[in-house]
Design a protein around this motif. Sequence first.
Motif, PDB file in Angstrom:
ATOM      1  N   GLY A 224       0.785  -1.224   0.000  1.00 42.90           N
ATOM      2  CA  GLY A 224       0.000   0.000   0.000  1.00 42.90           C
ATOM      3  C   GLY A 224       0.815   1.272   0.000  1.00 42.90           C
ATOM      4  N   SER A 225       2.134   1.173   0.151  1.00 39.58           N
ATOM      5  CA  SER A 225       2.982   2.360   0.122  1.00 39.58           C
ATOM      6  C   SER A 225       3.124   2.861  -1.316  1.00 39.58           C
ATOM      7  N   ILE A 226       3.602   4.091  -1.448  1.00 41.26           N
ATOM      8  CA  ILE A 226       3.798   4.713  -2.756  1.00 41.26           C
ATOM      9  C   ILE A 226       5.279   5.011  -2.928  1.00 41.26           C
ATOM     10  N   ILE A 227       5.815   4.674  -4.099  1.00 41.83           N
ATOM     11  CA  ILE A 227       7.204   4.988  -4.399  1.00 41.83           C
ATOM     12  C   ILE A 227       7.290   5.787  -5.695  1.00 41.83           C
ATOM     13  N   LYS A 228       8.372   6.548  -5.826  1.00 44.86           N
ATOM     14  CA  LYS A 228       8.631   7.290  -7.055  1.00 44.86           C
ATOM     15  C   LYS A 228       9.400   6.391  -8.028  1.00 44.86           C
ATOM     16  N   VAL A 229       8.953   6.369  -9.265  1.00 44.69           N
ATOM     17  CA  VAL A 229       9.611   5.561 -10.292  1.00 44.69           C
ATOM     18  C   VAL A 229       9.658   6.386 -11.575  1.00 44.69           C
ATOM     19  N   GLN A 230      10.848   6.661 -12.057  1.00 42.31           N
ATOM     20  CA  GLN A 230      11.008   7.374 -13.320  1.00 42.31           C
ATOM     21  C   GLN A 230      11.483   6.377 -14.369  1.00 42.31           C
ATOM     22  N   ALA A 231      10.663   6.180 -15.378  1.00 45.65           N
ATOM     23  CA  ALA A 231      10.955   5.148 -16.369  1.00 45.65           C
ATOM     24  C   ALA A 231      10.937   5.721 -17.778  1.00 45.65           C
ATOM     25  N   ASP A 232      11.816   5.177 -18.616  1.00 37.63           N
ATOM     26  CA  ASP A 232      11.874   5.542 -20.027  1.00 37.63           C
ATOM     27  C   ASP A 232      11.052   4.588 -20.881  1.00 37.63           C
ATOM     28  N   THR A 233      10.793   3.406 -20.351  1.00 39.88           N
ATOM     29  CA  THR A 233      10.082   2.377 -21.114  1.00 39.88           C
ATOM     30  C   THR A 233       9.207   1.572 -20.175  1.00 39.88           C
ATOM     31  N   ILE A 234       8.084   1.070 -20.719  1.00 39.15           N
ATOM     32  CA  ILE A 234       7.174   0.213 -19.958  1.00 39.15           C
ATOM     33  C   ILE A 234       7.076  -1.126 -20.669  1.00 39.15           C
ATOM     34  N   CYS A 235       7.190  -2.190 -19.893  1.00 41.23           N
ATOM     35  CA  CYS A 235       7.194  -3.546 -20.441  1.00 41.23           C
ATOM     36  C   CYS A 235       5.891  -4.276 -20.158  1.00 41.23           C
ATOM     37  N   VAL A 236       5.451  -5.036 -21.148  1.00 41.87           N
ATOM     38  CA  VAL A 236       4.420  -6.052 -20.973  1.00 41.87           C
ATOM     39  C   VAL A 236       5.040  -7.374 -21.391  1.00 41.87           C
ATOM     40  N   HIS A 237       4.982  -8.380 -20.523  1.00 45.54           N
ATOM     41  CA  HIS A 237       5.586  -9.676 -20.837  1.00 45.54           C
ATOM     42  C   HIS A 237       4.802 -10.366 -21.954  1.00 45.54           C
ATOM     43  N   GLY A 238       5.492 -10.647 -23.059  1.00 51.57           N
ATOM     44  CA  GLY A 238       4.825 -11.209 -24.223  1.00 51.57           C
ATOM     45  C   GLY A 238       4.297 -12.612 -24.030  1.00 51.57           C
ATOM     46  N   ASP A 239       4.795 -13.335 -23.001  1.00 50.82           N
ATOM     47  CA  ASP A 239       4.333 -14.700 -22.794  1.00 50.82           C
ATOM     48  C   ASP A 239       3.106 -14.766 -21.883  1.00 50.82           C
ATOM     49  N   GLY A 240       2.654 -13.638 -21.361  1.00 50.84           N
ATOM     50  CA  GLY A 240       1.489 -13.641 -20.474  1.00 50.84           C
ATOM     51  C   GLY A 240       0.200 -13.912 -21.226  1.00 50.84           C
ATOM     52  N   SER A 241      -0.749 -14.532 -20.555  1.00 47.67           N
ATOM     53  CA  SER A 241      -2.012 -14.884 -21.208  1.00 47.67           C
ATOM     54  C   SER A 241      -2.817 -13.657 -21.618  1.00 47.67           C
TER      55      SER A 241
END
Length: 268
Positions: A224-241
């Motif tokens: 439930g905590s919140i963290i800061k995340v700075q990302a250049d790219t977002i991934c979706v796993h291609g093997d997921g259903s």
Amino acid sequence: MPERHTNLHTNPHAHSAYQGAIDLNADLGEGASCDEQILALVSSANIACGGHAGDEDSMRVAVQLAQQYGVAIGAHPSFADKENFGRKIQAPPYDHLAQDLRDQIITLMRITAEQGAQLQHIKPHGALYNQAAFDPVLADIVIQVMQEIAPQLSLVALAGSPIVARAQAAGLHVISEAFADRRYRRDGSLVPRSQPDACIENTKEAVAQSLQLIESQQLYCDDGSIIKVQADTICVHGDGSRALATIQALRRAFDERGIQVRRPACTS
């Protein structure tokens, strides 16, 4: 179990004036049935190169499709562990691991060159990715291999993890990565897949998490905590259903909010 914040203080269907851009990547060439549909929607692909999945034939097909759709091509090397799809924690001899990584990356480099394409980045897979993010010895092996054979390429690494600063200090260009379909712990690591709630199967939740990452650079953790995340790219796993459905939903939400999907700047 902490409450799931499926809206994350944002409405995935709301319009906004946000005019940012993000790279959207998927791990491909792993034997899933919808690689081509996914490649039509993402801007970067991480191609399995034999450690956890794939062979030279699957690499050639993936490279050809990536070229067809104008997608940035990356190597997705792993522990040599097809039995566990590269997702089991390992402690191989360091010299063996380094040679395995060299062999995997060089194989894909050769195939991309044969196809008239160019490798843009390297993203470790599975347990290697997660262990190297926080283990300085494994991080240094990944960094050393890249320095030896492909210093011009970008390293895709877990946003905010120690390997990012370590690779940058070694002179590598780093693409910081966050995940649409994985849950996080307070220290910025991913919830281990051994935990029942590690993966986000709900498409709306994956979209909401991604929008929060892009627009607010923050996300909720499993406690439930919140963290800061700075990302250049977002991934979706291609093997997921739910991979294709999640990527399709992300593209719709991005279009509604003026978020462009764009491959990272070329460093090679």
